[in-house]
Design an enzyme around this catalytic site. Sequence first.
Site, PDB file in Angstrom:
ATOM      1  N   ASP A  24       0.874  -1.169   0.000  1.00 62.00           N
ATOM      2  CA  ASP A  24       0.000   0.000   0.000  1.00 62.00           C
ATOM      3  C   ASP A  24       0.913   1.222   0.000  1.00 62.00           C
ATOM      4  OD1 ASP A  24      -1.414   2.231   0.740  1.00 62.00           O
ATOM      5  OD2 ASP A  24      -2.486   1.279   2.395  1.00 62.00           O
ATOM      6  N   LYS A  79      -3.037  11.967  -3.504  1.00 65.79           N
ATOM      7  CA  LYS A  79      -2.043  12.178  -2.449  1.00 65.79           C
ATOM      8  C   LYS A  79      -0.690  12.570  -3.031  1.00 65.79           C
ATOM      9  CE  LYS A  79      -4.293   8.913   0.669  1.00 65.79           C
ATOM     10  NZ  LYS A  79      -4.943   9.699   1.723  1.00 65.79           N
TER      11      LYS A  79
HETATM   12  N1  PMP Z   1      -3.733   3.492   2.559  1.00 68.20           N
HETATM   13  C1  PMP Z   1      -3.163   4.517   3.193  1.00 68.20           C
HETATM   14  C2  PMP Z   1      -1.869   4.300   3.927  1.00 68.20           C
HETATM   15  C3  PMP Z   1      -3.764   5.771   3.149  1.00 68.20           C
HETATM   16  O1  PMP Z   1      -3.200   6.801   3.774  1.00 68.20           O
HETATM   17  C4  PMP Z   1      -4.970   5.941   2.450  1.00 68.20           C
HETATM   18  C5  PMP Z   1      -5.685   7.279   2.411  1.00 68.20           C
HETATM   19  N2  PMP Z   1      -5.801   7.890   3.654  1.00 68.20           N
HETATM   20  C6  PMP Z   1      -5.515   4.843   1.789  1.00 68.20           C
HETATM   21  C7  PMP Z   1      -4.864   3.640   1.861  1.00 68.20           C
HETATM   22  C8  PMP Z   1      -6.773   4.940   1.000  1.00 68.20           C
HETATM   23  O2  PMP Z   1      -6.595   5.793  -0.079  1.00 68.20           O
HETATM   24  P1  PMP Z   1      -7.836   6.296  -0.945  1.00 68.20           P
HETATM   25  O3  PMP Z   1      -8.845   6.805   0.048  1.00 68.20           O
HETATM   26  O4  PMP Z   1      -7.286   7.364  -1.801  1.00 68.20           O
HETATM   27  O5  PMP Z   1      -8.343   5.113  -1.698  1.00 68.20           O
END
Ligand code: PMP
Length: 400
Positions: A195, A221
């Site tokens: 991830d 992000k």
């Molecule tokens: N994994 C991590 C470590 C994250 O910080 C996030 C977003 N906060 C996610 C997964 C999920 O990302 P998204 O909401 O953009 O799908």
Amino acid sequence: MTEPAWRSDFPLLANRRDMVYLDNAATTQKPKAVLDALARYYRGTNANVHRGAHRLSDEATAAFEAARETLARRINARSSREVLWTRGTTEAINLVAAAHGPLAVGDGDRILITEMEHHSNIVPWQQLCQRTGAVLKAARVLPSGEIDRDDFAAKLEEQPRIVSISHVSNALGTVNDLSSLVPSAKAVGATVVVDGAQAVAHFDIDVQALGCDFYAFSGHKMYGPTGIGVLYGREELLEEMPPWQSGGEMIERVRIEETTYATLPFKFEAGTPDISGAIGLAAAVDYLDDLDGEAIEAHEASLLAYASASLNQVEGLRIVGTARAKGPVVSFLLDGSHPHDVGTLLDQQGVAVRTGHHCAMPLMDALGVAGTVRASFSLYNSLEDIDKLSGAVRTARTML
Ligand code: PMP
């Protein structure tokens, strides 16, 4: 103190001088280059992709596929066939769990994650376990916010079929040492999923050097638009996986009796994709490619060091997560106060942070806290921003 040169590339920061934006781990602001690419696409190129008989559709398709090439280059994938567009990290991990999961695990097999995972790297595996009878295990996290490597090694001895770990913790900033974690998981024959949601904005990612099988991340992000993300997958694995969603775009030939599927990567991209999002994300990558990556890393490291030092001087403040290797994130608690109350008082002083469990409830449980206040930094933040944060925290303390 001067503002980083990059700051003026971000229109929102100039438009919103009423606040200091320190919620970058939730989403980043977008540079003008990305906003312009989106407007340019809708003003001059918008058409549906991969199906047109006209030049506008050809142009949109070329731009969309060029964006995929840009992303493949950025993460050093062997081929753009290994780059699947998704809505983001969440959808990317769901895709792996749904399409690869049942090929990898059966009744009684282990899936290994860690206690520090974001819910999007927990719940899809739980659902896979419910469907297949596999068993989900989580390696413990130490009070420092680092993975307990002894526990990870012990759980690897159970020979999990899938190991899924975050590159960087969104809640604490811990950077996991993938250079040793990934090979140890590969050595027991596991499929390794990373991830990368919190890594892509801060480090150069080389999926071949990492040696993982899948790498998931979100465009928003890393200065790109919301609603677009990437799943990198090793081609051999993607080839053997069945489609996970079906409909238009992902087919080769449809008969009422039977359908054959499109080749990679289209097999996994049913329906009209987020064309502008992909183009916007490629513009974000181009923007980053033009900057000096090492200078950004050094700048963000100095923000982290400065913030840690100044917050540590606030009486009654405790930093949660003291890993040796950290991304630009500081999570903290103020004695005797709830993180939400601190967040509200900071917001009243024009400082935007995130409070709560950060979609990492098992991590909060492991650390014995209900939540934290999290300040997360980005290339456009300055030391003045951090002075405002620590000043606001001191003021908040007197009001609690
Ligand atoms: N994994 C991590 C470590 C994250 O910080 C996030 C977003 N906060 C996610 C997964 C999920 O990302 P998204 O909401 O953009 O799908």
